[in-house]
Design a protein around this motif. Structure first.
Motif, PDB file in Angstrom:
ATOM      1  N   ALA A 229      40.784  43.208  37.664  1.00  0.00           N
ATOM      2  CA  ALA A 229      40.459  43.000  36.253  1.00  0.00           C
ATOM      3  C   ALA A 229      40.089  44.340  35.624  1.00  0.00           C
ATOM      4  N   ILE A 230      40.429  44.501  34.347  1.00  0.00           N
ATOM      5  CA  ILE A 230      40.121  45.743  33.642  1.00  0.00           C
ATOM      6  C   ILE A 230      38.616  45.963  33.547  1.00  0.00           C
ATOM      7  N   SER A 231      37.856  44.882  33.442  1.00  0.00           N
ATOM      8  CA  SER A 231      36.400  45.002  33.317  1.00  0.00           C
ATOM      9  C   SER A 231      35.767  45.709  34.511  1.00  0.00           C
ATOM     10  N   GLN A 232      36.434  45.713  35.675  1.00  0.00           N
ATOM     11  CA  GLN A 232      35.875  46.368  36.852  1.00  0.00           C
ATOM     12  C   GLN A 232      35.743  47.876  36.662  1.00  0.00           C
ATOM     13  N   VAL A 233      36.581  48.463  35.837  1.00  0.00           N
ATOM     14  CA  VAL A 233      36.482  49.907  35.577  1.00  0.00           C
ATOM     15  C   VAL A 233      35.104  50.242  35.022  1.00  0.00           C
ATOM     16  N   GLY A 234      34.550  49.347  34.205  1.00  0.00           N
ATOM     17  CA  GLY A 234      33.240  49.564  33.609  1.00  0.00           C
ATOM     18  C   GLY A 234      32.101  49.561  34.614  1.00  0.00           C
ATOM     19  N   GLU A 235      32.366  49.132  35.863  1.00  0.00           N
ATOM     20  CA  GLU A 235      31.334  49.125  36.899  1.00  0.00           C
ATOM     21  C   GLU A 235      31.203  50.483  37.592  1.00  0.00           C
TER      22      GLU A 235
END
Length: 326
Positions: A229-235
């Motif tokens: 998921a793209i949101s994982q980059v924010g982690e």
């Protein structure tokens, strides 16, 4: 009243009465000395000659520096150091930096940064220069103009070349085409990349992503076994939410191919290397196998007290068991 005081005074021993008289005499002397000092020993004018001597020495020192070519920022002869002109921090040379008032050590830091492939993408990047005084930085900010060239890594990835055929020096177009989706992507300042295949140089082409953050994103992705998921980059550690929100429109997830780990085959040390498992959960997984035998399915992980539904939803993409499908 006098009899009472005298009676109280006589209640002390002879040594105590002598001590009281001595303390009273000492207190009176301390109170009188400052007045007597000012009256009989007035301050002489020669005391202040040290200040005059110091001023003369400072003036001589400044004069020597002026003669050697070094100028104080506030001196009348420092006009050249206070000149202001529009400049691109990516292209000006050391002499121009010095004209703007930067010290040689700071200029050396800038040149070393650019020589290693660094680039000023926004005028706010000027604040990151090590050793640049904040006051001088604020003075220079209105004069910064970043040239209209795509970052080097992005130009190499997209195959840009300099457009000299139409007299547009500094403009870049992709080989074999004058306009197209790549040129439009650059003009809109939104380089699009696949989060599972982009290398660190492509991550650096995004606003707010430097070499350190780019390397962290790639390392985090490799440790995970790929992004689902793209949101994982924010982690990624150190990636601010504001920066992630800025680059999120440029991120794409075209193909998901995750590297999975077998809960029944991996030892504690190998399990602990996964960012979503770490040491405590890895120890519990191995303990669960010892007490209950091999995991029959990935959902058995929910039998571990530390694993709730939210944690399991993150881990399930990266785990398998001997009896579960790949």
């Amino acid at each position: 009243m006098k009899q009472t005081l005298w009676k109280a005074y006589n209640s002390f021993s002879r040594k105590e009465r002598q001590g009281i008289l001595f303390l009273l005499l000492l207190t009176g002397t301390c109170m009188a000395v400052p007045s007597l000092w000012e009256r009989f020993l007035p301050v002489q004018a020669e005391v202040y000659t040290a200040d005059s001597t110091l001023s003369a020495e400072v003036a001589a020192f400044r004069s020597a520096l002026l003669n050697s070519g070094k100028v104080f920022p506030g001196d009348a002869g420092s006009d050249v150091h206070r000149r202001r002109f529009t400049f691109d921090p990516n292209t000006i040379d050391a002499t121009e930096w010095e004209t703007l008032g930067l010290e040689k050590k700071v200029i050396s830091n800038i040149q070393r940064y650019i020589a290693r492939g660094g680039r000023f993408r926004r005028k706010e990047d000027l604040q990151k220069i090590y050793g640049l005084p904040p006051g001088l930085c604020d003075e220079l900010m209105p004069f910064v103009r970043i040239g209209g060239q795509p970052p080097g890594a992005f130009r190499r990835y997209m195959g840009y070349r300099q457009d000299t055929a139409h007299g547009r020096y500094g403009q870049y177009v992709r080989h074999g085409q004058e306009e197209g989706p790549y040129r439009k992507a650059y003009n809109n300042r939104i380089p699009v990349l696949d989060i599972n295949t982009a290398d660190s140089s492509l991550w650096e082409s995004l606003p707010g992503i430097g070499p350190v953050l780019a390397a962290r994103i790639v390392k985090f992705r490799d440790k995970l076994g790929g992004f689902y998921a793209i949101s994982q980059v924010g982690e990624t550690y150190g990636l601010a939410d504001s920066t992630f929100n800025k680059i999120q429109p440029s991120l794409r997830l075209h193909k998901v191919s995750l590297k999975k780990i077998d809960l029944n085959q991996m030892d504690e040390k190998s399990l602990a290397q996964h960012p979503y498992i770490r040491h405590k959960l890895a120890r519990l997984i191995v303990l669960y196998r010892s007490n209950h035998g091999p995991f029959r399915q990935a959902e058995d992980l929910l039998g571990i007290p530390l694993v709730d539904d939210s944690i399991y939803r993150k881990i399930e993409h990266y785990i398998k068991t001997e009896n579960s499908p790949l």
